[in-house]
Design a protein around this motif. Sequence first.
Motif, short mmCIF file in Angstrom:
data_model
loop_
_atom_site.label_atom_id
_atom_site.label_comp_id
_atom_site.label_asym_id
_atom_site.label_seq_id
_atom_site.Cartn_x
_atom_site.Cartn_y
_atom_site.Cartn_z
N ILE A 20 0.88 -1.18 0.00
CA ILE A 20 0.00 0.00 0.00
C ILE A 20 0.91 1.21 0.00
N SER A 21 0.78 2.06 -0.98
CA SER A 21 1.73 3.17 -1.13
C SER A 21 1.27 4.45 -0.42
N LYS A 22 -0.03 4.54 -0.09
CA LYS A 22 -0.54 5.73 0.57
C LYS A 22 -1.42 5.33 1.75
N HIS A 23 -1.20 6.01 2.88
CA HIS A 23 -2.00 5.76 4.09
C HIS A 23 -2.53 7.09 4.62
N ASP A 24 -3.82 7.17 4.95
CA ASP A 24 -4.42 8.33 5.61
C ASP A 24 -4.93 7.88 6.97
N HIS A 89 7.31 10.11 5.06
CA HIS A 89 7.79 9.35 3.89
C HIS A 89 8.56 8.13 4.39
N VAL A 90 8.02 6.94 4.09
CA VAL A 90 8.64 5.68 4.50
C VAL A 90 9.39 5.10 3.31
N GLY A 102 11.87 1.32 -2.31
CA GLY A 102 10.47 1.60 -2.59
C GLY A 102 9.96 2.64 -1.61
N ASN A 103 8.84 3.28 -1.90
CA ASN A 103 8.37 4.39 -1.08
C ASN A 103 6.89 4.25 -0.76
N ALA A 104 6.54 4.81 0.41
CA ALA A 104 5.13 4.95 0.80
C ALA A 104 4.97 6.28 1.52
#
Length: 548
Positions: A20-24, A89-90, A102-104
């Motif tokens: 999952i690349s985006k978390h809110d 930014h992870v 990789g980024n999330a």
Amino acid sequence: MSVTTVNINVPVNHRPWMTISKHDITLPEDIEVGHQIVNIKAKDKDKNQILTYHLKEQLTVPFQINPETGWLVVKAPLDREMREFYTLHVIVKDNGEPILTGNAVVKIRIEDINDHFPRFHGGNVFQGFVHENEKNDRSPQRVNLERNITVTDDDATPANRRVKLYLHGLGSQLFKLNSKTGQLTTSKIANIDREIHDFFHFKVMAVDSGIPSKTSTGTILISVVDVNDNHPKFLSTSFEFDVAEDIKPGGVIGRALAVDKDATQPNNLLLYLLENEMSGKFRLDINTGTIHVSEGFFSQPLKPVYKFNVTARDLGFPAGLTTTEVTLKMPNTEFTLQDIKKPKQRVMVLPEEIPIGSIIGRLEPELEHPVQDIRVDPAQKQTVPFDVKPNGAIITTDRIDRETGKPYYNFKILTLYNCTPPINTVRDVTAIVNDVNDNAPVFPLEQYTSTISKDFPKDTVIATPIAFDEVDERPSSYSYSITGPQPEYLTINKTTGIVRTTGLVKNITTPQIVSYTVTARDNQNPTLHARTKLNLHIMSHNITKDNC
């Protein structure tokens, strides 16, 4: 010719990717340190790859990530009042050749919790005074507090920081508190009576709008200032006395007694004045209302009945007056009559601070003979600020201040007439000093301190510099003004002195400390004024928000 094909397998490192690349995420600000927020997971096509997780903002945010498991956790306490949004930014790294990442992105919003109690400005004790209401008042009385009752709640959102003020305790029902301005007034017109209550002690409750709500308690102490709202009242609507047969010069005939229900001096101090008594046969004790016969009583002619008025005058402002009729019946007795007239008592009224040398009244000769000498009784000369001229004019000889001196003076005027034999007369003079508005107002504090920022709503109360005059007996009203740099941020109520923010505080960009001057000027006498300082800490912001 033969051809041989050789296959060489060169390992290729594939880039890891986030499942999952985006978390809110929304977190309450009271969440515990160490709480696991979300598990960031990544995958890699390559076998036996070791993936490690890193947080780009690790050193500047209250969060951290486990490099092996990818669990994002709370590292330090959160405070919604300091910051609402975080963008993290992870980064995940493999251990291949070359190292690939990789980024999330994790967006976190901090939810406001009602974790602050309302806070009273300047402490939680409020002292002041109120004049008791007069019956002809047209509006409720304003309580003169050393500062208005203003409250701040440091929670970040309106849902938690809105505050309402309530009064609680014995006597609080007689007052009304404006939660927006912090101004305290009487709840109705003419409902405070100094003769019933001379002091009030009750609580003010500040309750915020959070769920559950939080409450802070303050103490209100109010002294009630006596107003001259009760006129003297005689014990009878009229008095009738029989003069004793054996009465002597100076003898007592009777007493016309009045009472005044006002609670304090000088409002309940009375002076008695003899009016419409033209015979010179009677005199009245100005302090007690006792009626005496004078030496002139035994002079020709003598009537069977005498009628005159006695007025009781209090020393409050404005003075209360009440008059009664006195009837004196003479006995059927032959008195030894003389041809001597007893001078009448004279009452003169003057304002305080009258110029030295001013004439406050004039004494006319009692006899037709020329006046050889007239003077203030030498025994009283040094104790009264008055003298008499040869023509009978009473003049002031010193500064007269009702607040530091006396509300009235009693003294005697001695007159010597040029005749054979010489005749001496004595006249009692009373000079009543009326109060005038001659004292400047004062502020309770030499300086006030407050803070504003661009997040303050328009009309936020930031200071209540209210002036008083506790010296003059008559109430005063003032016009307030404020001057200083950047006046566009503030406005002052010209009548109440309450300082509020304007809508332009949203334009604040630079933090600084600014000093303003607040002036209170007496409406009746503009030369009387007071000044105080308002030191204002201007902050450029209260809330930090990331732009995503």
